[in-house]
Design a protein around this motif. Structure first.
Motif, short mmCIF file in Angstrom:
data_model
loop_
_atom_site.label_atom_id
_atom_site.label_comp_id
_atom_site.label_asym_id
_atom_site.label_seq_id
_atom_site.Cartn_x
_atom_site.Cartn_y
_atom_site.Cartn_z
N MET A 142 0.82 -1.22 0.00
CA MET A 142 0.00 0.00 0.00
C MET A 142 0.85 1.27 0.00
SD MET A 142 -2.98 -0.98 -0.47
CE MET A 142 -3.87 0.54 -0.28
N VAL A 143 2.12 1.15 0.40
CA VAL A 143 3.03 2.29 0.32
C VAL A 143 4.03 2.08 -0.82
CG1 VAL A 143 2.75 3.11 2.69
CG2 VAL A 143 4.48 1.37 2.19
N HIS A 144 3.60 1.27 -1.80
CA HIS A 144 4.33 1.04 -3.05
C HIS A 144 5.69 0.36 -2.87
CE1 HIS A 144 1.17 3.37 -4.84
NE2 HIS A 144 1.42 4.36 -3.99
N LEU A 145 5.74 -0.60 -1.96
CA LEU A 145 6.96 -1.39 -1.76
C LEU A 145 6.62 -2.87 -1.90
CD1 LEU A 145 8.39 0.46 1.35
CD2 LEU A 145 9.38 0.45 -0.93
N ALA A 146 7.10 -3.46 -2.98
CA ALA A 146 6.88 -4.88 -3.20
C ALA A 146 7.88 -5.67 -2.36
CB ALA A 146 7.04 -5.23 -4.67
N ALA A 147 7.39 -6.66 -1.65
CA ALA A 147 8.26 -7.46 -0.78
C ALA A 147 7.78 -8.89 -0.72
CB ALA A 147 8.30 -6.85 0.62
N ASP A 148 8.72 -9.79 -0.50
CA ASP A 148 8.42 -11.18 -0.25
C ASP A 148 8.59 -11.37 1.26
OD1 ASP A 148 7.92 -13.91 -0.65
OD2 ASP A 148 10.06 -14.34 -0.87
N VAL A 149 7.56 -11.82 1.94
CA VAL A 149 7.59 -11.97 3.39
C VAL A 149 7.24 -13.41 3.73
CG1 VAL A 149 6.73 -11.07 5.59
CG2 VAL A 149 6.80 -9.57 3.59
N THR A 150 8.16 -14.10 4.41
CA THR A 150 7.94 -15.51 4.76
C THR A 150 8.51 -15.82 6.13
OG1 THR A 150 10.03 -16.15 3.71
CG2 THR A 150 8.05 -16.31 2.36
N PHE A 151 7.99 -16.89 6.72
CA PHE A 151 8.58 -17.40 7.95
C PHE A 151 9.79 -18.23 7.59
CE2 PHE A 151 4.92 -16.12 10.32
CZ PHE A 151 5.41 -15.97 11.60
N LEU A 152 10.93 -17.91 8.18
CA LEU A 152 12.16 -18.65 7.94
C LEU A 152 12.37 -19.71 9.02
CD1 LEU A 152 14.46 -15.65 6.94
CD2 LEU A 152 13.17 -17.19 5.44
N GLN A 153 11.99 -19.37 10.25
CA GLN A 153 12.10 -20.30 11.38
C GLN A 153 10.88 -20.10 12.27
OE1 GLN A 153 16.06 -20.92 13.27
NE2 GLN A 153 16.60 -19.03 12.18
N ASP A 154 10.51 -21.17 12.97
CA ASP A 154 9.34 -21.10 13.82
C ASP A 154 9.54 -22.00 15.03
OD1 ASP A 154 6.81 -20.85 14.92
OD2 ASP A 154 5.76 -21.31 13.05
N ARG A 155 9.37 -21.44 16.21
CA ARG A 155 9.52 -22.23 17.43
C ARG A 155 8.52 -23.38 17.51
NH1 ARG A 155 11.01 -17.50 21.48
NH2 ARG A 155 13.25 -17.75 21.39
N LEU A 156 7.35 -23.20 16.91
CA LEU A 156 6.36 -24.27 16.90
C LEU A 156 6.84 -25.49 16.10
CD1 LEU A 156 2.93 -22.45 16.43
CD2 LEU A 156 3.82 -23.54 18.49
N LYS A 157 7.82 -25.27 15.24
CA LYS A 157 8.36 -26.36 14.43
C LYS A 157 9.68 -26.88 14.98
CE LYS A 157 6.09 -24.90 10.23
NZ LYS A 157 6.22 -24.54 8.84
N GLY A 158 10.03 -26.43 16.19
CA GLY A 158 11.25 -26.91 16.83
C GLY A 158 12.48 -26.06 16.62
N ASP A 159 12.35 -24.94 15.91
CA ASP A 159 13.49 -24.05 15.71
C ASP A 159 13.78 -23.29 17.00
OD1 ASP A 159 13.79 -24.72 12.96
OD2 ASP A 159 12.17 -23.33 12.46
N SER A 160 15.00 -22.77 17.10
CA SER A 160 15.40 -22.07 18.32
C SER A 160 14.76 -20.69 18.45
CB SER A 160 16.92 -21.94 18.39
OG SER A 160 17.39 -21.24 17.26
N VAL A 161 14.38 -20.08 17.32
CA VAL A 161 13.76 -18.75 17.32
C VAL A 161 12.61 -18.73 16.33
CG1 VAL A 161 15.86 -17.51 17.98
CG2 VAL A 161 15.32 -17.83 15.57
N THR A 162 11.83 -17.67 16.39
CA THR A 162 10.82 -17.40 15.36
C THR A 162 11.37 -16.25 14.53
OG1 THR A 162 9.02 -18.12 16.78
CG2 THR A 162 8.44 -16.71 14.93
N GLU A 163 11.49 -16.48 13.22
CA GLU A 163 12.12 -15.51 12.33
C GLU A 163 11.26 -15.29 11.09
OE1 GLU A 163 16.31 -14.99 9.86
OE2 GLU A 163 15.97 -16.80 11.02
N ILE A 164 10.97 -14.02 10.84
CA ILE A 164 10.24 -13.62 9.63
C ILE A 164 11.23 -12.95 8.70
CG2 ILE A 164 8.41 -12.16 8.69
CD1 ILE A 164 7.01 -12.34 11.41
#
Length: 181
Positions: A142-164
């Motif tokens: 909406m502010v004219h910035l195209a971006a790809d946003v994904t979860f890279l790590q998730d504590r629910l999946k056993g990773d040490s951190v949650t990372e977007i």
């Protein structure tokens, strides 16, 4: 009875626990409605995108942030202002490349999973908080910035951190933002 002209409207906040429980019920219902985790993830992203496209107006009106001149400034505002304003947390920001268009938000605490201990059985590829990725992507568009946003790590999946991960897709035209003399 009318409100005095000098008073600002009050924003009604819902109880955080109610929101988290409602979100959990939404994800549980989507898991019942869709057999594939990818379909649930896509639906959450699409829903988040719709929220982000509307939330940006509220954010800009309430935060009084100025124009950003770099992707790192934008990412810092997302972490330090937006996440604090709407979720009550402040993720850490890490730049992932030398061209300074890939960033990670590291969430020490994720309020959306406060009452979730693990993913449902057989749902190992479910991205439970994919709503957040859609919100960020929608707001940025909406502010004219195209971006790809994904979860890279998730504590629910056993990773040490949650990372977007946020990857800005267009190179900024720095000449466009220079002041004319």
């Amino acid at each position: 009875m009318s409100r005095p002209a000098h008073r600002r409207p009050e924003y009604h906040k819902i109880n955080k626990d109610l929101f988290v429980l409602t979100y959990g019920a939404l994800v549980a219902q989507l898991c019942k409605d869709y057999e594939k985790d990818e379909d649930v993830n896509q639906y959450l992203d699409k829903m988040g995108y719709g929220i982000g496209t509307r939330l940006i107006e509220d954010f800009l009106a309430r935060s009084c942030v100025g124009r950003c001149h770099s992707y790192s400034e934008i990412t810092d505002i997302i972490a330090q202002v937006a996440f604090k304003m709407y979720l009550g947390i402040t993720p850490s920001v890490i730049c992932n490349n030398s061209s300074r268009n890939e960033f990670s938000l590291i969430l020490d605490k994720n309020p959306l999973v406060e009452f979730v201990e693990e993913l449902p059985a057989g749902r190992s590829s479910l991205c439970y908080c994919n709503l957040l990725c859609g919100i960020i992507r929608g707001a940025l568009e909406m502010v004219h910035l195209a971006a790809d946003v994904t979860f890279l790590q998730d504590r629910l999946k056993g990773d040490s951190v949650t990372e977007i991960g946020i990857t800005f897709l267009k190179k900024r035209d720095e000449k466009k933002y220079r002041w004319k003399k």
